[in-house]
Design a protein around this motif. Sequence first.
Motif, PDB file in Angstrom:
ATOM      1  N   ASN B   5       0.823  -1.222   0.000  1.00 36.64           N
ATOM      2  CA  ASN B   5       0.000   0.000   0.000  1.00 36.64           C
ATOM      3  C   ASN B   5       0.855   1.268   0.000  1.00 36.64           C
ATOM      4  O   ASN B   5       0.423   2.309   0.522  1.00 36.64           O
ATOM      5  N   ASN B   6       2.038   1.145  -0.576  1.00 41.33           N
ATOM      6  CA  ASN B   6       2.954   2.286  -0.661  1.00 41.33           C
ATOM      7  C   ASN B   6       3.152   2.932   0.706  1.00 41.33           C
ATOM      8  O   ASN B   6       3.324   4.150   0.821  1.00 41.33           O
ATOM      9  N   LYS B   7       3.087   2.097   1.748  1.00 41.39           N
ATOM     10  CA  LYS B   7       3.118   2.630   3.103  1.00 41.39           C
ATOM     11  C   LYS B   7       3.974   1.783   4.035  1.00 41.39           C
ATOM     12  O   LYS B   7       4.729   2.320   4.834  1.00 41.39           O
ATOM     13  N   TRP B   8       3.823   0.466   3.932  1.00 42.98           N
ATOM     14  CA  TRP B   8       4.551  -0.417   4.837  1.00 42.98           C
ATOM     15  C   TRP B   8       5.558  -1.258   4.058  1.00 42.98           C
ATOM     16  O   TRP B   8       5.307  -1.629   2.900  1.00 42.98           O
ATOM     17  N   LYS B  26      -0.720  -8.413   9.365  1.00 47.39           N
ATOM     18  CA  LYS B  26      -1.822  -8.492  10.342  1.00 47.39           C
ATOM     19  C   LYS B  26      -3.131  -8.006   9.731  1.00 47.39           C
ATOM     20  O   LYS B  26      -3.958  -7.368  10.404  1.00 47.39           O
ATOM     21  N   PHE B  27      -3.284  -8.271   8.436  1.00 51.41           N
ATOM     22  CA  PHE B  27      -4.538  -7.919   7.761  1.00 51.41           C
ATOM     23  C   PHE B  27      -5.501  -9.095   7.927  1.00 51.41           C
ATOM     24  O   PHE B  27      -5.433 -10.073   7.177  1.00 51.41           O
ATOM     25  N   LEU B  40      -4.485  -7.569 -10.592  1.00 53.59           N
ATOM     26  CA  LEU B  40      -5.406  -8.084  -9.582  1.00 53.59           C
ATOM     27  C   LEU B  40      -5.231  -9.595  -9.434  1.00 53.59           C
ATOM     28  O   LEU B  40      -5.218 -10.325 -10.433  1.00 53.59           O
ATOM     29  N   VAL B  59      -3.248  -3.829  -1.096  1.00 54.56           N
ATOM     30  CA  VAL B  59      -4.300  -4.604  -0.423  1.00 54.56           C
ATOM     31  C   VAL B  59      -5.423  -3.639  -0.065  1.00 54.56           C
ATOM     32  O   VAL B  59      -5.286  -2.826   0.854  1.00 54.56           O
ATOM     33  N   ILE B  60      -6.498  -3.714  -0.822  1.00 58.53           N
ATOM     34  CA  ILE B  60      -7.633  -2.828  -0.575  1.00 58.53           C
ATOM     35  C   ILE B  60      -8.643  -3.554   0.302  1.00 58.53           C
ATOM     36  O   ILE B  60      -9.183  -4.595  -0.095  1.00 58.53           O
ATOM     37  N   HIS B  61      -8.859  -3.017   1.484  1.00 57.46           N
ATOM     38  CA  HIS B  61      -9.873  -3.573   2.377  1.00 57.46           C
ATOM     39  C   HIS B  61     -11.228  -3.061   1.927  1.00 57.46           C
ATOM     40  O   HIS B  61     -11.443  -1.842   1.859  1.00 57.46           O
TER      41      HIS B  61
END
Lengths: 734, 66
Positions: B5-8, B26-27, B40, B59-61
Motif C-alpha cells: 500500500n505504498n506505506k509499509w 496483520k490484515f 489483480l 491490499v484494498i480492504h
Amino acid sequence: MEMKEITQERIEALRAGHKVLAEFHYEPRPVERGYAGKTLYVNVSTNTIGAKPVDERMKRTFIGGRGFDLWLLWNAVKSDTRWDSPENEIVIASGPLGGIVQYPGTGKSIAVTISPLTGIPVDSNVGGYFGPLLKFSGFDALEVQGIADREVIVFIDGNAGLVQIMEAPEESVNSHILAEEIVALFGQTPQEKQGVSSVSSGVGAEHTLIGCLNFSFYDPRRKLTRLKQAGRGGIGTVLRKKKIKALVVKYVGVKGDSNHPTDLETIQQVGAKMHREIYERDPIMFTMRLDGTNHLTKIMNDYDILPVHNFRYGSHPEAEKIYSPHFQKYFVYDAPDGCWYGCTLACAKFAAGLELRTGPYKGQTVTVDGPEYETVAGIGANCGIWDAHAVLEANFYCDAYGIDTISFGTAMAFAMECYEEGILTPEITGGLKLNFGNADAMLEALHQMSRGEGFGVIIGQGVRRMKQIFVERYGADPQFLQDIGMEAKGLEYSEYVTKESLAQQGGYGLANKGPQHDEAWLIFMDAVNNQIPTFEDKAEALHYFPMWRTWFGLNGLCKLPWNDVEPADNRTRYKGIEAAKVPEHVENYVRLFRAMTGRDDVQSGADLIRMSEAVYNFQRIFNLKMGSGTREHDAIPYRSVGPVTDAEYESRAERYDQQLRELVGVDPSGMTTAEKRQALRRYREAQYEKLIDAVYKRRGWNERGIPTLEKVRELGIDFPEVVALIEAHTQKGT
Amino acid sequence: MIRVNNKWEIEWQPGMTIRDLLVACKFTHHYVAVSVNGRLVPAEEYDTWLVADRDEVQVIHIIAGG
C-alpha cells in the motif's frame, strides 16, 4: 419491546384522560411522484394546527427529508433561539423516495432541531415507520413548535384526514411501554397496528441533554412494538421539554404504488436486481442479515480503531467478549428484520430473553432492538466493559429512558477517565466508582439519569458541559480536559479511533452537526488502504462522500444498501476511490429518483451530488446564523489526532517513533516520551490545519469556512438572509 | 522487501504467498482485493500466488464501516 400485554382496563384509563385541545381536518390526497405536496405545522403552545404548501422551488432546492427539515426550521427560528425556546421546532420528514417497498432501505425519517448539546441544527436519521406513514397521510414533513402547558400527544389520522393535539396525562413516558400503549390505543386489528407509528422519548431525556427519539414500528409476527432511535444531538430532550409524550401517525393501506411514481416498472426492476445482489453477496461480504452492524467490532479491534478507555487505545485483548457471537445467542431469527417493508438487507436485530439485573424493571425479561456497533463500542469497549449482557441491558435502558447510546458511551468513558485520573473522587460522584470496566456503576449512573438525581445527571449534560463543571468546581486542568474530552461543536464523538486517519479527523471535525460518522467514514480508505495520500485527495474525499451521504437524508433512505453490499465485479470494473463510490449503486439511485419524480434532467450521480451540495452548504450557513459555522468551530480534541499521555505514546511507541523519523524529520533517540509527544503533536496539529484549508477550498468556502457568495449563487441558495449573513461575516472578518 | 500500500515495508521470505503476506501485515479482514504490481490477484490464488522480492502490493480492504 416489553412482553407484557396492555390490559383493556389500562387502555380505557388512558382514553379517559384524553381531552382534545385542538383539531384540524384535511382532505387526504394521494402522494404524487413521491411528494405529498404539503407539510404539517403543529404548535403545542397555542394549540394551532395547519398545513403549508410545498412549492416547486422548495422541491428543487431542498429535495425533501433533511432538506425540508432545515428549510422549515430556518424559517421558524432566530439567531438567538435556544434549544428550549418555544420557537425551536422538531421537524421530521421522509423524502421523495421514502416508503418505496420494492427497494431496500427506504423507510428512514430524518429529524432536525436546534440541539441542546450544540446550539446548532442537528439532523438524525432513523428507521421505523413514522416518516413514510406521515407522507402517505398527506405530509412531506411535520414541524412541531411551542411548549405545551400539560402533557400532550399529537395524533395524525392519515385515513380520516384528522390531526389532533390531545391532553394525555395517563400515558407512560418511557418509550418501551408508551409505544405499546399507543399501538393498543390507536390500532385494533393487526393490520391497523402495523399502520401506527409513534415518536417518543423517556424520562432520561428530561434530566439530561442527550435525549433520543424512539421511532416505533409494530412487528406483527412477534406481536410487539419495536423501537429505532434518532439518537444524536438531544432531540428527545427537546421533545420532553415541549411536554410531548408522543407524536403519532396512523395510516393503513401502504401499497406498492403508494408513492404514485412516474415509472413503477423501473423501480421494480432496479429493486429486484438489488434484492438478488443482497441475497448472493451479503453472506460473503458483511453478514448484515446475520449480525447487523456489530460485525464491525472485531474488525475495528483488529485494526486498532475500536475506542478503548475513552479513545486512548484502538484495541484490547478482551474485546472478543463483545464480538457478534456473544450477542447472537439473544437474537431471534424467525422473521425478516427490516425496519421498513421490503428491506432485504435486514440489519435490524431482535434480541429477546434479556433478563434485567438492575433498575426499575429488574427481574423482567425484555426484548431490545440491537445492539448496533456504536452501542457495543461506546458502552462496551470505550468504557472497558467486556460484558455482552451489561451492554445489552444498558442498550435496553437507554432506549427505554430515551437516551442516546453514543453520547452516553462517550460521556461515560470521559467521566471514567477523569475518575481514574483523580479529577473525580467517590465524594464527588456520590460513591459511584467510575473505574473503567465497572458495569454496575455505569448502569447506576444511567438509572440516576432517569431519576434526575446523583452524578449521572452531570454525565448526562454531555462532555462539553462536564469539562466546564470539572474545571470550575473541582479545579481540573482545562487543557487536559480539552485534550481528552471527545466532543466537537458540543456533540460527543461516535465510536471510531481516528489517530491514524487524518481524513477521518476531518470527517468528524468538519461534519456540520458535530462528530458523527454518517457524513464521512474514510478510515480504511485513508489509514489502511492509503488510497487518498495527498491533501487534495483527502479534500476530494471530504467533498464527495459527505455530499453523497447527505443525499440519502434528503430522500428518506438508509445508506447501508449503498455500500454495505457491492456487486461482484465492482472492484474489477472500477479502480481506487471510484470503486468505493459503488458506481452501479449510484446509477440505481439515479434511476430510482428519475422514475419516482419524473425529473428527466437528473442523469447522473453528479446531479445527485449537486442536490446535496445545496442543502449541505445551507446547513453550514444555518450554523453561521446560530453563531457557529466558522473555522474555530471545526476544532477537534487532540485525543482524536494523537496520543495525549505518555502511556498512549508508549503503547504504540514503535509506530510513533517511526513517524517522528520519517514524517517529522526528528530523531527520537535520546528524547523523553513527553518531548516526543510534543514533537508529534506539533506535526499532527499542523497537518489538520492544512487539511482544513484544502477541504474549504474544495468545497468553495473561504479560509474561515464560510461558503462564498459565488458558491451560494451557483447552488441556488442565495436567499436574502443567506446573502446578508455571508456579507456580514465576510466584512467583519470575524 | 515488499512494499504494501505504498506505506509499509514487509521483509520478503522465499516461498512467501499472498496469504503469508496478509498475515505478516496483520490484515485479518476477510474481504480484500489484492493487486501485485498492478495486477489483480483472484482470491482463490492467495494461498498459491508467490510474491517476489521488491513486488509492489496493494491490499484494498473492502469495508463500508459506519
